[in-house]
Each structure stands twice: as structure tokens, then as C-alpha cells.
Enzyme design. Structure first.
Site, mmCIF file in Angstrom:
data_model
loop_
_atom_site.group_PDB
_atom_site.id
_atom_site.type_symbol
_atom_site.label_atom_id
_atom_site.label_comp_id
_atom_site.label_asym_id
_atom_site.label_seq_id
_atom_site.Cartn_x
_atom_site.Cartn_y
_atom_site.Cartn_z
ATOM 1 N N CYS A 102 0.832 -1.215 0.000
ATOM 2 C CA CYS A 102 0.000 0.000 0.000
ATOM 3 C C CYS A 102 0.865 1.263 0.000
ATOM 4 C CB CYS A 102 -0.896 -0.044 1.235
ATOM 5 S SG CYS A 102 -1.655 1.521 1.678
ATOM 6 N N CYS A 157 0.292 3.540 2.988
ATOM 7 C CA CYS A 157 0.902 2.981 4.201
ATOM 8 C C CYS A 157 2.398 3.294 4.234
ATOM 9 C CB CYS A 157 0.699 1.471 4.262
ATOM 10 S SG CYS A 157 -1.037 0.973 4.227
#
Length: 98
Positions: free
Chosen positions: A22, A25
């Protein structure tokens, strides 16, 4: 350690659910590291990879990553998904510590 034990392990526990794939993230990683330094021993900050911790992410009903959840005495007091400023996360942790 199971998720219930984890969120009850200290007075205030912050859990970040993330995924290695991600990009949001990945951008939050240095922010979380900085917040960890500022918070020190006052609260536990735990990062859980949703792929490696599927049971915990299901138990916490995580719908997207990154998701941050703050628990006080084992009870959820704040939750937010997505990228955010470190100041926001820090202010929510400090509020939970009061």
C-alpha cells in the site's frame, strides 16, 4: 498474543493496520516512527500487516489501509483510515492519555 490481549496490554494502545503493498501505508511509515518517538513509553504503538494478521484485522473490522485505531483500557476511542498528518495522530493519542 491475540488481539484482545494486545489492545488490553497497556492503558492506551494505538494499532495501525497496514499493508506492505500500500503506497499510502508506506508514506505513513516515517510519520508513525516520528509519533512513536514523541509518545515514548506513554502509549503502545503497534503496527500490524493485514496480510500477516488477518484474524486481528477481521476482529477490528478493518475495511481499508492504513487504518489507525486508538484503544483506552481495551475500548476503541478513535479510528481513522487513510493518510494523515502526524500532528492529528499525536493529538488523538494525547487526548486518549488524559
Amino acid at each position: 498474543m491475540n488481539y484482545t490481549d494486545l489492545i488490553n496490554s497497556s492503558k492506551v494502545t494505538v494499532v495501525e493496520f497496514f499493508a506492505t503493498w500500500c503506497p499510502h501505508c508506506q508514506r505513513m511509515m516515517p510519520v508513525v516512527d516520528q509519533v512513536k518517538e514523541l509518545v515514548g513509553q506513554k502509549a503502545d504503538i503497534v503496527q500490524l500487516d493485514i496480510d500477516a494478521s488477518q484474524e486481528a484485522s477481521q476482529e477490528a473490522e478493518v475495511q481499508s489501509v492504513p487504518t489507525f485505531i486508538i484503544y483506552r483500557d481495551g475500548h476503541e476511542v478513535w479510528r481513522q483510515s487513510g493518510e494523515m498528518e502526524g500532528e492529528l495522530l499525536l493529538s488523538q493519542i494525547e487526548k486518549a492519555l488524559k
